[in-house]
Structures are given as C-alpha cells and as structure tokens.
Design a protein around this motif. Structure first.
Motif, PDB file in Angstrom:
ATOM      1  N   GLN A 209      48.045  41.400  40.197  1.00 25.38           N
ATOM      2  CA  GLN A 209      48.825  42.190  39.243  1.00 25.38           C
ATOM      3  C   GLN A 209      50.328  42.081  39.462  1.00 25.38           C
ATOM      4  O   GLN A 209      51.111  42.272  38.518  1.00 25.38           O
ATOM      5  N   ASN A 210      50.772  41.736  40.667  1.00 26.89           N
ATOM      6  CA  ASN A 210      52.209  41.575  40.924  1.00 26.89           C
ATOM      7  C   ASN A 210      52.759  40.273  40.344  1.00 26.89           C
ATOM      8  O   ASN A 210      53.970  40.088  40.267  1.00 26.89           O
TER       9      ASN A 210
ATOM     10  N   THR B 289      40.876  41.645  30.237  1.00 24.87           N
ATOM     11  CA  THR B 289      41.832  40.750  30.885  1.00 24.87           C
ATOM     12  C   THR B 289      42.587  41.470  31.993  1.00 24.87           C
ATOM     13  O   THR B 289      42.751  40.947  33.109  1.00 24.87           O
ATOM     14  N   LYS B 290      43.018  42.677  31.693  1.00 27.80           N
ATOM     15  CA  LYS B 290      43.738  43.471  32.692  1.00 27.80           C
ATOM     16  C   LYS B 290      42.839  43.790  33.893  1.00 27.80           C
ATOM     17  O   LYS B 290      43.281  43.734  35.054  1.00 27.80           O
ATOM     18  N   ASN B 291      41.569  44.082  33.627  1.00 28.77           N
ATOM     19  CA  ASN B 291      40.621  44.365  34.707  1.00 28.77           C
ATOM     20  C   ASN B 291      40.429  43.140  35.607  1.00 28.77           C
ATOM     21  O   ASN B 291      40.337  43.274  36.840  1.00 28.77           O
TER      22      ASN B 291
ATOM     23  N   VAL C  31      42.598  40.767  36.165  1.00 26.08           N
ATOM     24  CA  VAL C  31      43.831  40.651  36.958  1.00 26.08           C
ATOM     25  C   VAL C  31      43.768  41.574  38.172  1.00 26.08           C
ATOM     26  O   VAL C  31      44.119  41.189  39.300  1.00 26.08           O
ATOM     27  N   ASN C  32      43.288  42.788  37.954  1.00 25.36           N
ATOM     28  CA  ASN C  32      43.168  43.746  39.059  1.00 25.36           C
ATOM     29  C   ASN C  32      42.112  43.312  40.073  1.00 25.36           C
ATOM     30  O   ASN C  32      42.305  43.435  41.287  1.00 25.36           O
ATOM     31  N   GLN C  33      40.986  42.799  39.576  1.00 25.71           N
ATOM     32  CA  GLN C  33      39.920  42.327  40.464  1.00 25.71           C
ATOM     33  C   GLN C  33      40.388  41.183  41.358  1.00 25.71           C
ATOM     34  O   GLN C  33      40.006  41.095  42.532  1.00 25.71           O
TER      35      GLN C  33
ATOM     36  N   HIS D 229      45.234  32.140  38.377  1.00 27.10           N
ATOM     37  CA  HIS D 229      44.841  32.534  39.737  1.00 27.10           C
ATOM     38  C   HIS D 229      44.763  31.310  40.649  1.00 27.10           C
ATOM     39  O   HIS D 229      45.179  31.346  41.816  1.00 27.10           O
TER      40      HIS D 229
ATOM     41  N   GLU E 275      52.620  39.811  34.194  1.00 24.52           N
ATOM     42  CA  GLU E 275      53.285  40.874  33.426  1.00 24.52           C
ATOM     43  C   GLU E 275      52.735  40.890  32.007  1.00 24.52           C
ATOM     44  O   GLU E 275      52.867  39.911  31.273  1.00 24.52           O
TER      45      GLU E 275
ATOM     46  N   ASN F 296      43.406  40.777  42.219  1.00 24.84           N
ATOM     47  CA  ASN F 296      44.549  41.290  42.987  1.00 24.84           C
ATOM     48  C   ASN F 296      45.815  40.444  42.767  1.00 24.84           C
ATOM     49  O   ASN F 296      46.541  40.110  43.700  1.00 24.84           O
TER      50      ASN F 296
ATOM     51  N   GLU G 188      41.789  44.918  27.702  1.00 26.25           N
ATOM     52  CA  GLU G 188      41.346  45.680  28.875  1.00 26.25           C
ATOM     53  C   GLU G 188      40.536  44.810  29.829  1.00 26.25           C
ATOM     54  O   GLU G 188      40.684  44.910  31.052  1.00 26.25           O
TER      55      GLU G 188
END
Length: 371
Positions: A241-242, A231-233, A235-237, A208, A245, A239, A229
C-alpha cells in the motif's frame, strides 16, 4: 459553418455523454444540434433535468405504461425534431443508437453515420439482442466508423459493405503532445475503470513483481468501478500500500498532471467472460501521445496503437508475470524507456491525432449525405 446540418445522437439518459460527442461538437465543420435521452434521443442539449422529468412523466401517462406506445411517442418526437431542424445526417455515438434511430431516419430519408466503439459487437448479449436491427442498419443508407481494425470482419459478417466502413480510432487531443514525462521518476500510471475488461488485479500482480526488483517504483492508479474494493484489498494483502496510490476518477487536467509525473503507462486489458473487448483505448492513445512507453496486452485495438518493441511492450492477456518482466526491463533500461516514449509520440502524431479522426468522420458524413 457549412450548409450541411447534422444531429449528434448520444444515448446518455440524463445528459450528452462521451469523448466522441464532445469533440464532434467542438471540431466538426457543420451546423449541428445535440440530442440525448436514450437510444432514441429526444432531448436537446441544455434541457434541464426538471424539463426532462416533466416530459418523461407526461409520456408515461399518454402511453398508459405501454412500452410499445411509449416507444412510438419518443420516435415521433425524434422525427419532429429532425424535420424541424432540417437535418441532413444523424451522427450516432454508438451503433446500437444508430440501429435504434434507423426506422425514424428511413421514414425521413436521412442517412446515418454511426461509431462502433466495441461493446456493441463484442459483448455477446448486446450483439444477440441487436443483431437483426444491425442488419437493417447495414441495408440502409448508413456508414459505420469502427475504432479498431478487428471490428471490420464482424461488421462485414453482419452485412455492412466495404464502402460503408471507415476505420478511424479516436485520436489524442493536441494538449497531450505537449506533455513532458518524468522518465527518471520510476512512476507507473494506469488510468481506467476498475472493471473486468481492464483486469486491475493483473496490473497489481504485475506491479508487485516489479517491486521485488525495483523497490522504489510507484504505481499511480486512477479510476473507479466495481472492482475497486477487490483491487484495494489485494494491495493490502500483498502489503504494497505504500507503493500504490489510488487517485480516484480524474479530470482531463488531472490526467495531464499524472502523465507529466510518470515514466510508463500500463493497462492489462482482457476479453471478458461475456466476450466484451476494448476498441481502441483512448487512455493508451493519450499516454503514448504524451511520450510514455506503454506496457499492455495483445487485445482489441491496442495492437493497432502500440508497436511491440518500439513504442512499448505487449504481452498475452492474463500473463501478468510477463507484464511485470517488461515493466522491469523498461525501468532498468532508461535509454530504451525514453526512446520508446519518443517513438510513441511520433507514431500517434502521424496516425492517431484527433485532427485525423475528425477528418475521417467529416468524410463519412459527406459521403453519407451523397448516398
């Protein structure tokens, strides 16, 4: 094939497991059998799950669910296999496997060579549970093969003598040296379990920070695990995610493809809350063999395989901010990035090839047979 015959003991419950066993089966120049099924393995490689289920059920009936009697039945079957196959040495994939089979091997006067991968002596609960059996293994005709130098003092403290210890990390396979990374891609790649020891959240935080300076950078994150999960959360927090991968678990062929389209390999290994630590991470060896510079932590066997400031950068555990700084520095200095990558390929080729590791294990087996 030589006259020496070995049994490769892997504690995979349902099937043989691990990179070590696969390479030993393929490359060691001895006659060999492979056994699996627990810490005292008693199934031949190729035993179907149906056959395993039948034998486990039969042993359960014979033992009347008495664990001590069940252990004795398994030990006796293991001994009979060693006698029938006329085994000269047992090669154990983990040290707690080596200590578990020690009594049976001692009764048959068969020496043991055992890998030490890390968790057996770093994880507090595992070390405490097995300490006395480790001491007995050290007192027997045994040789241990630790994959990181920082394990050697711990092994000596348990009771292993200098001549019983052969340091040899698992090496990178030949195909990784043939990879040509895409140094212009701005792609970072991370491959490993989403687990506390790999600290994937630190990796995301560092990346980030990179994006603030290098918005076109991308992170290819391969693996599975209990922290996926979370880690994925994160990434979403954040922003992002684009730019991240999640690839999932990858085959060796897919791993080669990932390294080929990336510029830098990253891994933020840390000591866990239970004291567990890395040995020598194979993914780092393979990425460096492929010519990718490494950004990682001063942790476990990583310090043996990455030359800070020459083949990559090492930061302190949990210092994700400095990790981000080093990632930015490499991206912004493409000549240095390429230089570090090529330095790493040469260093791994000379010191950590699979060929070298197999030679060391072969040497350990010959030495054990002559004890």
């Amino acid at each position: 094939m030589e006259k020496i015959k070995i049994a490769i003991a892997t504690n995979g419950r349902l099937k043989p497991m691990g990179t070590f066993s696969r390479n030993y089966i393929e490359y060691l120049p001895f006659s060999k059998i492979v056994l699996f099924g627990g810490f005292v393995p008693y199934f031949y490689m190729g035993t179907s799950q149906k056959q395993q289920k039948i034998l486990r059920y039969w042993y359960s009936l014979l033992s009347f669910k008495n664990q001590e009697k069940l252990s004795q039945l398994i030990k006796n079957r293991f001994k009979k296999i060693l006698q029938k196959e006329k085994i000269d040495c047992v090669l154990a994939e983990f040290m707690n496997t080596g200590s578990a089979i020690r009594e049976a091997c001692e009764e048959l006067n068969i020496p043991i060579v055992s890998n030490v991968l890390g968790y057996e002596i770093h994880q507090d609960a595992v070390l405490k549970k097995n300490y006395e059996s480790y001491k007995k293994l050290a007192a027997y005709k045994s040789i241990v093969v630790p994959v990181a130098k920082n394990m050697v003092p711990r092994l000596k403290k348990i009771g292993f003598q200098e001549e019983q210890i052969i340091f040899s990390p698992l090496g990178a396979r030949d195909e990784f040296f043939e990879i040509h990374p895409d140094y212009s891609s701005q792609n970072f790649v991370a491959i490993g379990r989403f687990a506390e020891m790999k600290s994937p959240l630190s990796t995301i935080k560092a990346f980030h920070k990179v994006l603030k300076e290098c918005p076109n950078a991308k992170l290819l994150f391969a693996g599975e695990g209990e922290l996926f999960e979370d880690t994925k959360n994160l990434v979403n927090q954040l922003n992002i995610q684009n730019s991240v991968e999640f690839v999932g678990w990858v085959t060796p062929e897919e791993q080669i493809n990932l390294l080929s389209k990336s510029a830098i390999f990253i891994q933020h290994s840390v000591t866990t809350s239970t004291g567990d630590a890395e040995g020598t991470p194979v993914a780092i060896l393979e990425a460096s063999a492929a010519g990718l510079p490494i950004v990682s932590t001063r942790h476990g066997g990583i310090v043996d395989t990455v030359i800070d400031g020459k083949t990559g950068y090492l930061v302190e555990e949990n210092d994700w901010e400095e990790m981000g700084n080093k990632m930015i520095e490499l991206l912004q200095n493409p000549d240095r990035l390429k230089e570090f990558g090529q330095n790493g390929k040469k260093f791994i080729s000379e010191n950590f090839s699979m060929r070298k590791h197999i030679e060391e294990v072969e040497k350990a087996i010959r030495k054990a047979v002559n004890l």
